[in-house]
Every structure is written in C-alpha cells, then in structure tokens.
Motif scaffolding. Structure first.
Motif, short mmCIF file in Angstrom:
data_model
loop_
_atom_site.label_atom_id
_atom_site.label_comp_id
_atom_site.label_asym_id
_atom_site.label_seq_id
_atom_site.Cartn_x
_atom_site.Cartn_y
_atom_site.Cartn_z
N THR A 10 0.82 -1.21 0.00
CA THR A 10 0.00 0.00 0.00
C THR A 10 0.86 1.26 0.00
O THR A 10 0.59 2.22 -0.72
N LEU A 11 1.93 1.25 0.80
CA LEU A 11 2.85 2.39 0.85
C LEU A 11 3.48 2.63 -0.52
O LEU A 11 3.51 3.78 -1.00
N LEU A 12 3.95 1.57 -1.17
CA LEU A 12 4.53 1.70 -2.51
C LEU A 12 3.50 2.26 -3.49
O LEU A 12 3.81 3.15 -4.28
N GLY A 13 2.28 1.72 -3.42
CA GLY A 13 1.23 2.18 -4.32
C GLY A 13 0.92 3.65 -4.14
O GLY A 13 0.75 4.40 -5.11
N ALA A 14 0.85 4.11 -2.88
CA ALA A 14 0.54 5.52 -2.60
C ALA A 14 1.63 6.44 -3.14
O ALA A 14 1.34 7.50 -3.71
N ILE A 15 2.87 6.03 -2.99
CA ILE A 15 3.99 6.84 -3.50
C ILE A 15 3.94 6.91 -5.03
O ILE A 15 4.08 7.98 -5.62
N LEU A 16 3.70 5.76 -5.68
CA LEU A 16 3.64 5.72 -7.14
C LEU A 16 2.49 6.58 -7.67
O LEU A 16 2.60 7.19 -8.74
N MET A 17 1.38 6.64 -6.90
CA MET A 17 0.21 7.39 -7.36
C MET A 17 0.46 8.90 -7.46
O MET A 17 -0.31 9.63 -8.08
#
Length: 406
Positions: A296-303
């Motif tokens: 989730t952390l990786l996804g939020a950063i990529l977004m």
C-alpha cells in the motif's frame, strides 16, 4: 471426521456473499440512473458513502443477531432486507427515497449477511481461519466481477430509443435473482456441532480458551489497535476510489482502459482477500499485514506521479492490498477475542471502515483541496496512513505472544 454438512454450508455462505456484494455495483448504475432521473451528480456520489455506513452498521446489528440466533436466521434476514431494498429501488424516482431503499436497506442487508457468513465459515474451519475469511471475503469481492456485466446487459436490454434506461425491470430482475439464489443458499447454512469440532483435535489456543464478550473486548488496548489499523489501512484505497477513472484519463489512459481499470480492481481485490488471508495461516496475521502495508505504501507513492499502464498496474496492486486486510482482520479479530462472539466483536471493529471512508475523502476534498491535476498531497497522506498500521500490528504481535505464552 468430516461432516456432510460442511461443504453445503460453506458453499451456501459463498453464494450469499456473491449476491450481497452490492457495495461494488453502484458505479455500474450511477451514470445511467443520473441521466434517467436527472439527479445531481454530487448527491449520486454520496450513495456509495451511505451504503458503506449502512453496511458497517449492518455488520454490527447482524453480529448481535448472529451471536444469539446463528448465521442461518441472520443471513435470511440479510437477504430479505437486501432484496426488498433492491426491488423497491425500481420505483424510486427521488434521490432521497433511493438512498433509503438502495443505500440504507440493501446496505444493511448486505452487512447482516457479510459478517454472518464470515463467522460461519470460520467456525467450520477453525484451524484455517485465514482461509475461511479469505473465501468469504473474496466471494463478496467477486460480486462486482460477476454482476457488473449482468447489470450492464440488463441496462442495454432496457435502454430506450432516447438512450434512457428503464430501471424498473433492471432492479426487479436483479432482486428476483438475488432472492432465489440467496434464500436457497440460506437453507444449507448451519453451524458445526461439538462432535465435529472435537474430531479436529485442535490445540486449546485455536479453539480459544477465552472468548471475549463485546464489553470485555472494547476494554482491551488490543481491540482499539485493531480498530485503528482498519481505519488507517483503508485510507489509501478510500482516497483512490473516487478518482480511478478520471485520474486514469488525466494520466494518459483512454476512456475504455480507464473503465477497464475500475472493473479490474474487482478481480485484484478478491484475489487479495483470498491469497493474503490464506497466506496468513502460514506466515501469521501480523507478518502478512506488514507485507500489505508495504504494498500500500509503494502504491501511494507511485500514485503521486505514475502514468499510462503503470497507473493501471498501480491501482491494481492497491486494490489487492486493500482486499487483503478485509479478510485478514476478520481472522485476526477471532484470534484476539475468540469465536463465540466473533460476529459482534468484528461488527463493531468494522465501524472503522465507514469512518475511514468519510474522514479521508473529506480531508482530501476540504483540507488538502485535491483536484484531478493535483493529487500529490492526497497520496502523501495515503502513504502515511499505510505506515501507522505497522506500528499497531507490532503491538498486537507482542500482545498475542505474551497472551499465548501464559
């Protein structure tokens, strides 16, 4: 010893879950129903929020009924409330009436059945609670994959020459289908007897020597650690949901691919529920949650910057990571507070999901002032919300180790 009732009971629960997965169907209807009745789009957007709140309160009320009267009656009541709500939505022309029938009535019914089915399957598979929760929650998530194309077909079948959909037959047909499948499935839902549980030769800790009542559970710091973990881990996904299609087009996807991105989240969401909850039986609940927080952390950063097909993939992994805790937390709640009152205890913990949806979307829109072209601050907040559950899981891991060592 195997019970002849186990497989029919589990399948019955899964069919009910497929029928009541209404929370994920609103996006399939919204555009056409706004065009048909001339409703304000802002008011139409609130339908999903009302549904989510009705759903979590349905979990709470249904949890009390389930723990007192069992899953069969709870599911019957849930399917009845759900199907009547969908049926009455066929004649609702006013958005306020529609909120009452589709969002509140059907949402409450969905919540009744959801919690009862999870609790029932867990009781049949007490040695594999992660798998049990994953099965129940993935079936719920797959509802959008199965019924979105069905709903689209019904709308096209009932679309007039002017392009306006006649929703009377659409909702009535769906209500009849849900009623037939749901009530037949309820016939097979039952709980295991003591002879079956004894035959599993489970360790005392698995059976749970201590079953907490709701009053006992909410007095423990562990309950509130679970509650706020649910609140924060869902933050990133709750921020994504209203933006998926429009932000996708802003980031370079054609409209058809942006719509496909919305639909594909149903598959990855369901996959996360089944895969990660099952994996938690081997890795442990807290270790699995660490992985989901990391995703989730990786996804939020990529977004904050990702474009094109990378955006599509990022939304998919965030949906996967959102699905995992949905099933994992149900199993963790039973690990913490025992199976006896699992419906009630998890029903109250699930209130965090409703609060999370309202809080983070309000914060994004009114404090961070996020727009489609400026979502950086929103997803920085999403990254922060993914870190907080790690700290809460560390506490729960320590709590469980100390308690099991006694």
């Amino acid at each position: 010893m195997k019970s002849k009732k186990m497989i029919p009971a589990i399948i019955g629960c899964l069919v009910v879950q497929l029928c009541v997965g209404i929370l994920y169907l609103w996006s399939a209807f919204k555009g056409n129903i706004v065009a048909a009745y001339g409703w304000d789009r802002g008011a139409a957007n609130m339908v999903s929020s009302y549904m989510l709140f009705a759903f979590v309160f349905g979990n709470l009320i249904g949890g009390f009924i389930n723990d007192k009267k069992g899953p069969k009656l709870t599911c019957i009541l849930g399917v009845a409330l759900f199907t009547v709500g969908v049926a009455l939505s066929s004649v609702a022309r006013n958005i306020a009436v529609f909120d009452l029938t589709y969002a509140i009535m059907a949402g409450l019914g969905s919540g009744f059945a959801y919690g009862a089915c999870i609790s029932c399957i867990q009781k049949w598979l007490p040695h594999k609670r992660g798998l049990a929760s994953g099965l129940a929650c993935s079936a719920f998530g797959l509802s959008t994959v199965i019924f979105t194309p069905v709903s689209n077909w019904l709308m096209e079948l009932n679309r007039g020459a002017d392009g306006i959909v006649n929703f009377v037959p659409v909702f009535l047909i769906l209500a009849v289908v849900f009623a037939i499948l749901g009530f037949v499935a309820c016939v097979f839902i039952t709980l295991p007897d003591e002879k079956y549980i004894s035959s599993l030769n489970l360790p005392k800790a698995t059976v749970s020597a201590t079953s907490f009542s709701l009053g006992q559970a909410i007095k423990t710091p562990a309950f509130w650690a679970l509650f706020f973990s649910i609140f924060f881990i869902n933050g990133t996904w709750n921020l994504c949901v209203p933006l998926i299609k429009d932000l996708g087009m802003e980031r370079g996807l054609v409209e058809a691919m942006a719509i496909a991105c919305v639909s594909f989240t149903g598959i990855t969401n369901a996959a996360g529920r089944l895969i990660m909850a099952t994996l938690s039986d081997k890795l442990g609940r807290t270790n699995t949650m660490y992985i989901l927080c990391g995703i989730t952390l990786l996804g939020a950063i990529l977004m904050t910057f990702i474009t094109g097909y990378g955006y599509f993939a990022t939304i998919a992994i965030i949906a996967f990571a959102y699905g995992g805790p949905s099933a994992l937390n149900a199993a963790l709640c039973t690990d913490l507070f025992g199976p006896k009152n699992s419906g009630t205890n998890y029903g109250v913990a699930m209130l965090a999901l409703g609060f999370s949806s309202i809080f983070f979307n309000f914060l994004s829109a009114n404090v961070l002032h996020a727009t489609i072209s400026n979502v950086t601050s929103t997803f920085i907040m999403g990254a922060v919300t993914a870190v907080i559950p790690v700290l809460l899981m560390k506490y729960l891991d320590s709590y469980l180790k100390k308690r099991n060592a006694k």
